[in-house]
Scaffold this motif. Structure first.
Motif, short mmCIF file in Angstrom:
data_model
loop_
_atom_site.label_atom_id
_atom_site.label_comp_id
_atom_site.label_asym_id
_atom_site.label_seq_id
_atom_site.Cartn_x
_atom_site.Cartn_y
_atom_site.Cartn_z
N GLY A 99 -1.74 -3.57 -2.00
CA GLY A 99 -1.80 -4.37 -3.21
C GLY A 99 -1.50 -3.60 -4.47
O GLY A 99 -1.33 -2.38 -4.48
N ARG A 100 -1.50 -4.35 -5.57
CA ARG A 100 -1.13 -3.80 -6.87
C ARG A 100 -2.28 -3.07 -7.53
O ARG A 100 -2.17 -1.92 -7.94
CB ARG A 100 -0.65 -4.94 -7.78
CG ARG A 100 -0.20 -4.50 -9.16
CD ARG A 100 0.28 -5.70 -9.97
NE ARG A 100 1.40 -6.36 -9.31
CZ ARG A 100 1.41 -7.66 -9.01
NH1 ARG A 100 0.37 -8.42 -9.30
NH2 ARG A 100 2.47 -8.19 -8.44
N SER A 107 -4.58 -13.92 -3.47
CA SER A 107 -3.26 -14.30 -3.96
C SER A 107 -2.21 -13.34 -3.42
O SER A 107 -2.23 -12.15 -3.73
CB SER A 107 -3.23 -14.30 -5.48
OG SER A 107 -1.92 -14.53 -5.94
N THR A 108 -1.28 -13.86 -2.65
CA THR A 108 -0.28 -12.99 -2.03
C THR A 108 0.62 -12.34 -3.07
O THR A 108 1.26 -11.32 -2.78
CB THR A 108 0.56 -13.76 -1.01
OG1 THR A 108 1.17 -14.88 -1.65
CG2 THR A 108 -0.30 -14.23 0.14
N SER A 109 0.66 -12.87 -4.27
CA SER A 109 1.49 -12.27 -5.31
C SER A 109 0.96 -10.92 -5.76
O SER A 109 1.65 -10.17 -6.45
CB SER A 109 1.58 -13.22 -6.51
OG SER A 109 0.31 -13.39 -7.11
N GLU A 110 -0.28 -10.59 -5.40
CA GLU A 110 -0.87 -9.31 -5.78
C GLU A 110 -0.49 -8.18 -4.83
O GLU A 110 -0.89 -7.04 -5.05
CB GLU A 110 -2.40 -9.44 -5.78
CG GLU A 110 -2.94 -10.44 -6.79
CD GLU A 110 -4.45 -10.49 -6.76
OE1 GLU A 110 -5.08 -9.60 -6.17
OE2 GLU A 110 -5.01 -11.44 -7.33
N TYR A 111 0.29 -8.47 -3.82
CA TYR A 111 0.58 -7.48 -2.78
C TYR A 111 2.05 -7.12 -2.75
O TYR A 111 2.92 -7.98 -2.83
CB TYR A 111 0.14 -8.03 -1.41
CG TYR A 111 -1.36 -8.26 -1.36
CD1 TYR A 111 -1.90 -9.44 -1.85
CD2 TYR A 111 -2.21 -7.29 -0.85
CE1 TYR A 111 -3.27 -9.64 -1.83
CE2 TYR A 111 -3.58 -7.50 -0.81
CZ TYR A 111 -4.10 -8.68 -1.31
OH TYR A 111 -5.45 -8.87 -1.29
N TYR A 112 2.29 -5.82 -2.62
CA TYR A 112 3.65 -5.31 -2.60
C TYR A 112 4.25 -5.28 -1.20
O TYR A 112 5.40 -5.67 -1.00
CB TYR A 112 3.69 -3.87 -3.13
CG TYR A 112 3.41 -3.68 -4.57
CD1 TYR A 112 2.44 -2.77 -4.99
CD2 TYR A 112 4.11 -4.36 -5.55
CE1 TYR A 112 2.18 -2.56 -6.33
CE2 TYR A 112 3.86 -4.16 -6.90
CZ TYR A 112 2.90 -3.26 -7.28
OH TYR A 112 2.64 -3.04 -8.61
N TRP A 114 3.80 -5.57 3.21
CA TRP A 114 3.11 -6.24 4.31
C TRP A 114 3.51 -5.61 5.63
O TRP A 114 4.65 -5.18 5.81
CB TRP A 114 3.48 -7.73 4.34
CG TRP A 114 2.97 -8.49 3.17
CD1 TRP A 114 3.51 -8.52 1.92
CD2 TRP A 114 1.82 -9.33 3.13
NE1 TRP A 114 2.76 -9.34 1.10
CE2 TRP A 114 1.72 -9.85 1.82
CE3 TRP A 114 0.87 -9.71 4.08
CZ2 TRP A 114 0.70 -10.72 1.44
CZ3 TRP A 114 -0.15 -10.57 3.69
CH2 TRP A 114 -0.23 -11.06 2.38
#
Length: 124
Positions: A99-100, A107-112, A114
């Motif tokens: 993550g960031r 929220s998947t948008s917080e992760y760079y 996978w």
């Protein structure tokens, strides 16, 4: 870039335990807080929990609190998800993600980055 690889999934009976590993290559994983997610058949991807960069803080979804524990060994560039008292409803594909910043949420948008996911099946 960070490449994440999960391992440790498999088939276990209800009440049993599994430990998933999330191993990183590329950049050091200690730069990132790390989250775990899962997706059961027919359901959306759900947040399981997360751990801060140094491992001193964690948070968990209510559904796994008290049963699952996230830890990390930065020297080994690895994060773990210890799952105890497993239930059939824990059956899912499990992913780790880097993550960031902390704190992390679902929220998947917080992760760079996978991983590819690992299957966990809990039989009743």
């Amino acid at each position: 870039q960070v490449q994440l690889v999960e391992s440790g999934g498999g088939l276990v009976q209800a009440g049993g335990s599994l430990r998933l590993s999330c191993a990183a290559s590329g950049r050091t994983l200690s730069l990132f807080p790390v989250g775990w997610f899962r997706q059961a058949p027919g359901k959306e991807r759900a947040f399981v929990g997360a751990i801060s960069r140094g491992g001193g803080s964690t948070n968990y979804a209510d559904s796994v609190k008290g049963r699952f524990t996230i830890s990390r060994d930065n020297a080994k560039n690895t994060v773990y998800l210890q799952m105890n008292s497993l239930k059939p409803e824990d059956t899912a594909v499990y992913w780790c993600a880097a993550g960031r910043s902390w704190p992390l949420s679902g929220s998947t948008s917080e992760y760079y980055y996978w991983g590819q996911g690992t299957q966990v099946t809990v039989s009743s």
